[in-house]
Design a protein around this motif. Structure first.
Motif, PDB file in Angstrom:
ATOM      1  N   GLY A   1       0.788  -1.224   0.000  1.00 11.28           N
ATOM      2  CA  GLY A   1       0.000   0.000   0.000  1.00 11.28           C
ATOM      3  C   GLY A   1       0.819   1.272   0.000  1.00 11.28           C
ATOM      4  O   GLY A   1       1.930   1.327   0.545  1.00 11.28           O
ATOM      5  N   THR A   2       0.233   2.319  -0.588  1.00  9.69           N
ATOM      6  CA  THR A   2       0.871   3.631  -0.668  1.00  9.69           C
ATOM      7  C   THR A   2      -0.110   4.721  -0.274  1.00  9.69           C
ATOM      8  O   THR A   2      -1.308   4.483  -0.121  1.00  9.69           O
ATOM      9  N   ASN A   3       0.419   5.930  -0.157  1.00  9.29           N
ATOM     10  CA  ASN A   3      -0.389   7.139  -0.069  1.00  9.29           C
ATOM     11  C   ASN A   3      -0.215   7.864  -1.394  1.00  9.29           C
ATOM     12  O   ASN A   3       0.899   8.268  -1.755  1.00  9.29           O
ATOM     13  N   LEU A   4      -1.295   8.022  -2.128  1.00 12.76           N
ATOM     14  CA  LEU A   4      -1.266   8.601  -3.472  1.00 12.76           C
ATOM     15  C   LEU A   4      -1.690  10.059  -3.434  1.00 12.76           C
ATOM     16  O   LEU A   4      -2.684  10.416  -2.806  1.00 12.76           O
ATOM     17  N   LYS A   5      -0.952  10.895  -4.139  1.00 14.96           N
ATOM     18  CA  LYS A   5      -1.336  12.287  -4.340  1.00 14.96           C
ATOM     19  C   LYS A   5      -1.524  12.533  -5.830  1.00 14.96           C
ATOM     20  O   LYS A   5      -0.748  12.029  -6.660  1.00 14.96           O
ATOM     21  N   VAL A   6      -2.588  13.254  -6.164  1.00 11.97           N
ATOM     22  CA  VAL A   6      -2.900  13.527  -7.564  1.00 11.97           C
ATOM     23  C   VAL A   6      -2.944  15.030  -7.798  1.00 11.97           C
ATOM     24  O   VAL A   6      -3.115  15.824  -6.872  1.00 11.97           O
ATOM     25  N   SER A   7      -2.785  15.392  -9.045  1.00 13.91           N
ATOM     26  CA  SER A   7      -2.979  16.765  -9.492  1.00 13.91           C
ATOM     27  C   SER A   7      -4.122  16.735 -10.477  1.00 13.91           C
ATOM     28  O   SER A   7      -3.966  16.303 -11.619  1.00 13.91           O
ATOM     29  N   GLY A   8      -5.315  17.128 -10.008  1.00  9.81           N
ATOM     30  CA  GLY A   8      -6.502  16.914 -10.818  1.00  9.81           C
ATOM     31  C   GLY A   8      -6.775  15.428 -10.877  1.00  9.81           C
ATOM     32  O   GLY A   8      -7.000  14.790  -9.849  1.00  9.81           O
ATOM     33  N   ASN A   9      -6.721  14.860 -12.071  1.00  7.83           N
ATOM     34  CA  ASN A   9      -6.865  13.413 -12.231  1.00  7.83           C
ATOM     35  C   ASN A   9      -5.556  12.770 -12.671  1.00  7.83           C
ATOM     36  O   ASN A   9      -5.546  11.642 -13.163  1.00  7.83           O
ATOM     37  N   ALA A  10      -4.453  13.485 -12.488  1.00  2.71           N
ATOM     38  CA  ALA A  10      -3.157  12.977 -12.941  1.00  2.71           C
ATOM     39  C   ALA A  10      -2.281  12.627 -11.748  1.00  2.71           C
ATOM     40  O   ALA A  10      -2.426  13.179 -10.648  1.00  2.71           O
ATOM     41  N   TYR A  11      -1.362  11.716 -11.971  1.00  3.07           N
ATOM     42  CA  TYR A  11      -0.426  11.278 -10.939  1.00  3.07           C
ATOM     43  C   TYR A  11       0.472  12.431 -10.517  1.00  3.07           C
ATOM     44  O   TYR A  11       1.007  13.165 -11.347  1.00  3.07           O
ATOM     45  N   SER A  12       0.658  12.594  -9.203  1.00  4.51           N
ATOM     46  CA  SER A  12       1.576  13.602  -8.696  1.00  4.51           C
ATOM     47  C   SER A  12       2.748  12.949  -7.978  1.00  4.51           C
ATOM     48  O   SER A  12       3.891  13.087  -8.385  1.00  4.51           O
ATOM     49  N   SER A  13       2.466  12.181  -6.899  1.00  3.50           N
ATOM     50  CA  SER A  13       3.539  11.520  -6.151  1.00  3.50           C
ATOM     51  C   SER A  13       2.942  10.427  -5.274  1.00  3.50           C
ATOM     52  O   SER A  13       1.724  10.348  -5.097  1.00  3.50           O
ATOM     53  N   GLU A  14       3.823   9.609  -4.714  1.00  2.04           N
ATOM     54  CA  GLU A  14       3.401   8.561  -3.791  1.00  2.04           C
ATOM     55  C   GLU A  14       4.457   8.351  -2.729  1.00  2.04           C
ATOM     56  O   GLU A  14       5.665   8.506  -2.981  1.00  2.04           O
ATOM     57  N   SER A  15       4.002   7.938  -1.561  1.00  2.00           N
ATOM     58  CA  SER A  15       4.885   7.496  -0.491  1.00  2.00           C
ATOM     59  C   SER A  15       4.296   6.220   0.093  1.00  2.00           C
ATOM     60  O   SER A  15       3.124   5.896  -0.134  1.00  2.00           O
ATOM     61  N   ALA A  16       5.106   5.489   0.837  1.00  2.00           N
ATOM     62  CA  ALA A  16       4.616   4.249   1.435  1.00  2.00           C
ATOM     63  C   ALA A  16       3.587   4.541   2.512  1.00  2.00           C
ATOM     64  O   ALA A  16       3.710   5.513   3.263  1.00  2.00           O
ATOM     65  N   TRP A  17       2.554   3.704   2.590  1.00  2.00           N
ATOM     66  CA  TRP A  17       1.622   3.742   3.715  1.00  2.00           C
ATOM     67  C   TRP A  17       2.313   3.072   4.895  1.00  2.00           C
ATOM     68  O   TRP A  17       2.849   1.961   4.773  1.00  2.00           O
ATOM     69  N   SER A  18       2.302   3.693   6.038  1.00  2.00           N
ATOM     70  CA  SER A  18       3.123   3.252   7.173  1.00  2.00           C
ATOM     71  C   SER A  18       2.721   1.908   7.750  1.00  2.00           C
ATOM     72  O   SER A  18       3.511   1.277   8.458  1.00  2.00           O
ATOM     73  N   THR A  19       1.526   1.437   7.478  1.00  2.00           N
ATOM     74  CA  THR A  19       1.122   0.116   7.985  1.00  2.00           C
ATOM     75  C   THR A  19       0.836  -0.868   6.857  1.00  2.00           C
ATOM     76  O   THR A  19       0.091  -1.833   7.035  1.00  2.00           O
ATOM     77  N   ALA A  20       1.444  -0.630   5.699  1.00  2.00           N
ATOM     78  CA  ALA A  20       1.313  -1.585   4.589  1.00  2.00           C
ATOM     79  C   ALA A  20       2.094  -2.848   4.913  1.00  2.00           C
ATOM     80  O   ALA A  20       3.243  -2.803   5.359  1.00  2.00           O
TER      81      ALA A  20
END
Length: 716
Positions: free
Chosen positions: A401-420
């Motif tokens: 699992g990750t934490n997803l960030k988007v810009s509108g409907n486009a990919y911006s960045s991701e980081s790991a989810w801390s309890t994945a």
């Protein structure tokens, strides 16, 4: 009549669990004597027994049900086939088996089943069913009868780590007569402790809302380029692996909100489970799974398999899905930590996962929501490093699992989810394809891939009274399953096989120059014990999908059907020299594929030997292949005919067919010393799926043997 080895098969049964009272009694008989004539079955005691308080005996007359799992056959040959069918360039690549072919080649034989049945009935147990692949025999009887049959004892316990929860379990390992040691893998149902938990997470204090909040299909389809694959799941079926039910009206509300439409979701009951009229606490999980798959692949057919939440329920669900063979993708969002699950149970389920791989079924499993300490909500607790099963199975793609960030409907960045979930399995060895990870050791690591799972960047889901924002690796697994539905649709249009076991292909791409274009490499964040890094890590695997580029890479750079006059050279027949020692992926009469010395092979040791009995007899050998459009196709094989007949009259005949077209007929009159090569032009079948078949028919006297070897179907 010459001797033959008869290849018989094996199956998995479905049996409703019997609810019972855990009253305390001392009337249950002691374990069966004569232990020297018995063999203990390891890993058949739940680890919870060691940490729980015994309350007394299960009443001797109490009815219980058990599942006896049988060992697969020719496991070395199966391992060779699974490696070949997933490896581009091999003759077996993409030539998957039917359930019948798998059972005939690798399942327990009918004789094995009857031996187990005879033992169970001799102990007074009632055999209720045998699974379609003969891998499980289900039986029921009293606690006293089970104690005698399996040399153990059933007791009532309370588990202090789970609030004094009451359960029953066998005190010691089950055993079977020594004569069954080579047939029986384990006995399941002797305890009811282990339950599967949903890998579902939502923000603290989350309450149902009137309007959606969180990612909808436009965001996650856009971020991962799922909308650019150019498919909608048409013609593909996804099986959802569930231990609870759903309400169709909630799914309809979700579809209406986002303008989605597709085949109605339907339920497949396992062991009589029926949750949909009154779903339980897992309802949100089931509806999350379905809604995410719908959001990614709206036109895919969804089958919700619902089973009792128990060892037997899980085993029977796995067996039924592969035996039904209706789905090319399985999405799993439930699991249990390895240390608190009996190894016998995991082995039995994993046998069905092997069958899934052989049949070309992809499996995506949530890696867990407790980080590298998967037993946090189980008996072993948070001090133990552990991973989740089924994600740890080598035949599953574990999804972190990750934490997803988007810009509108486009990919911006991701980081790991801390309890994945992620870490190292204690049950399964590192498979040959798990390379390039930078992780030393001999055991499998998890996860393999990942996608958005953090509830802080969660998904808008309609369930239980309103809109919720849900996360968890429960959301990541169905997203990848939905993607695979898109891929399988594209593969079919391109004349290629379905994805099948995904990991060998995904790891091959991750270790190639394509890695940076097909995955988002997540390099920030960590769980309790592992940090992200460039490339593979035990939090996010290889990363999240760039779906359109991943699809093109998996298809070999081409996503359309080759035009007329264009074709990629290949050899299509699997196991054409029969050197795997089994028929698969051929379908053959019993004993046809052998290495007996009575007739030599053209090359190697194995061949297909039809007839040769000197009595009325018919043998068949067939394989179905798909010839891509625009290809020239040449079918070739070597044949040796050996006969005791004399003269030119055709008494015994071998007919060779492509579909309904007869290519040639040979007879005893064509007998000759040594092998002769025969070749036929099958270009007329380009763009079609065709069954190549040999039929040997022998009359009532004087034997004729038809020996076929080294068959190929070359396209160019």
């Amino acid at each position: 009549m010459r001797p033959r080895s008869l290849a018989l098969s094996a199956a998995i049964a479905v049996l409703p669990l019997t609810a019972f009272s855990l009253g305390v009694s001392t009337a249950q008989a002691a374990p069966v004597p004569n232990a020297s004539a018995r063999v203990s079955l390891p890993n058949t005691v739940t680890p919870a027994v060691a940490r729980s308080q015994k309350q007394g005996d299960v009443p001797a007359a109490q009815q219980l049900s058990v599942s006896v799992s049988l060992k697969l056959r020719n496991t070395a040959g199966l391992d060779r086939f699974l490696a070949a069918v997933a490896t581009p360039g091999t003759p077996e690549y993409g030539h998957y088996l039917t359930p019948e072919q798998f059972t005939a080649a690798y399942g327990p034989t009918q004789a094995d089943v009857e031996q187990v049945r005879a033992f169970l009935t001799s102990q007074g147990l009632s055999v209720s069913s045998v699974s379609a692949n003969r891998q499980v025999v289900n039986a029921q009887g009293t606690a006293d009868q089970l104690a005698k049959a399996f040399g153990t004892h059933e007791s009532s316990y309370t588990d202090p780590t789970q609030g004094g929860r009451t359960f029953f379990a066998n005190d010691s390992a089950a055993s079977v007569p020594a004569a069954l040691a080579g047939v029986v893998d384990g006995v399941l149902g002797l305890n009811n402790h282990t339950v599967r938990k949903a890998q579902l997470a939502k923000p603290n204090g989350s309450t149902p809302k009137a309007a959606p909040s969180g990612f909808g299909p436009a965001q996650y389809d856009g971020a991962y380029n799922l909308g650019k694959v150019g498919a909608d799941g048409t013609g593909v079926t996804v099986a959802l692996w569930e231990f609870d039910g759903y309400q169709s009206s909630n799914l309809t509300t979700y579809d209406g909100q986002y303008g989605l439409s597709g085949p109605a979701v339907s339920t497949v009951s396992v062991d009589g489970a029926s949750y949909d009229s009154k779903p339980g606490e897992g309802q949100g999980e089931v509806e999350l799974d379905s809604e995410i798959v719908r959001g990614v692949a709206p036109k895919a057919t969804q089958l919700v398999y619902e089973a009792p939440n128990s060892d037997q329920g899980e085993i029977d669900m796995a067996a039924k899905i592969v035996a039904d063979n209706r789905a090319s993708v399985i999405s799993i969002s439930w699991g249990s930590c390895e240390p608190d699950t009996t190894a016998a149970s995991m082995t039995a389920v994993n046998n069905s996962f092997k069958q899934a791989a052989a049949q070309g079924i992809s499996i995506f499993s949530a890696s867990g929501d407790d980080g590298s300490r998967d037993c946090t909500r189980s008996d072993s607790g948070s001090s133990v490093k552990a991973v989740d099963f089924p994600a740890s199975s080598p035949y599953n793609t574990g999804v972190g699992g990750t934490n997803l960030k988007v810009s509108g409907n486009a990919y911006s960045s991701e980081s790991a989810w801390s309890t994945a979930g992620g870490g190292v399995s204690t049950q399964f060895a590192k498979p040959s394809w798990q390379t390039g990870t930078g992780v030393s050791g001999t055991m499998r690591t998890v996860p393999d891939v990942s996608s958005n799972a953090d509830p802080a960047s969660g998904f808008a889901i309609y369930t239980v009274g309103g809109w919720q924002t849900y996360g968890g690796t429960s959301a990541a697994a169905p997203l990848w399953s939905g993607y695979t539905a898109l891929y399988n649709q594209k593969a079919k249009a391109a004349g290629q096989a379905v994805l099948g076991e995904a990991n060998p292909k995904l790891y091959a791409l991750a270790n190639s120059s394509s890695y940076g274009s097909v995955f988002h490499d997540v390099t920030s964040g960590k769980n309790q014990d592992f940090s992200t890094k460039a490339g593979y890590d035990q939090v996010t695997g290889w990363g999240t999908p760039v779906a359109d580029q991943l699809t093109s890479a998996l298809l070999g750079g081409g996503t359309t059907t080759p035009p007329t006059g264009g074709c990629t050279a290949a050899q299509l027949i699997g196991n054409g020299g029969f050197e795997t020692g089994t028929a698969a992926p051929w379908t053959a009469s019993s004993g046809v594929v052998d290495n007996a010395s009575g007739e030599a092979a053209h090359a190697g040791s194995w061949k297909a030997w039809m007839d040769g009995y000197g009595s009325s007899h018919t043998d068949t050998l067939s394989q179905t292949v798909s010839i891509p459009a625009g290809c020239k196709a040449s079918f070739s094989f070597w044949v040796h005919i050996d006969t005791a007949e004399t003269g030119s009259t055709a008494y015994d005949k071998l007919t060779v067919q492509a579909g309904s077209t007869t290519l040639a007929t040979y007879s005893n009159a064509n007998a000759a010393t040594g092998f002769v090569q025969k070749t036929f032009d099958l270009s007329a079948f380009a763009g079609q799926t065709v069954t190549l078949k040999f039929t040997g028919v022998e009359d009532s006297s004087l034997k004729t043997s038809f020996v076929v070897d080294d068959a190929t179907l070359s396209i160019s």
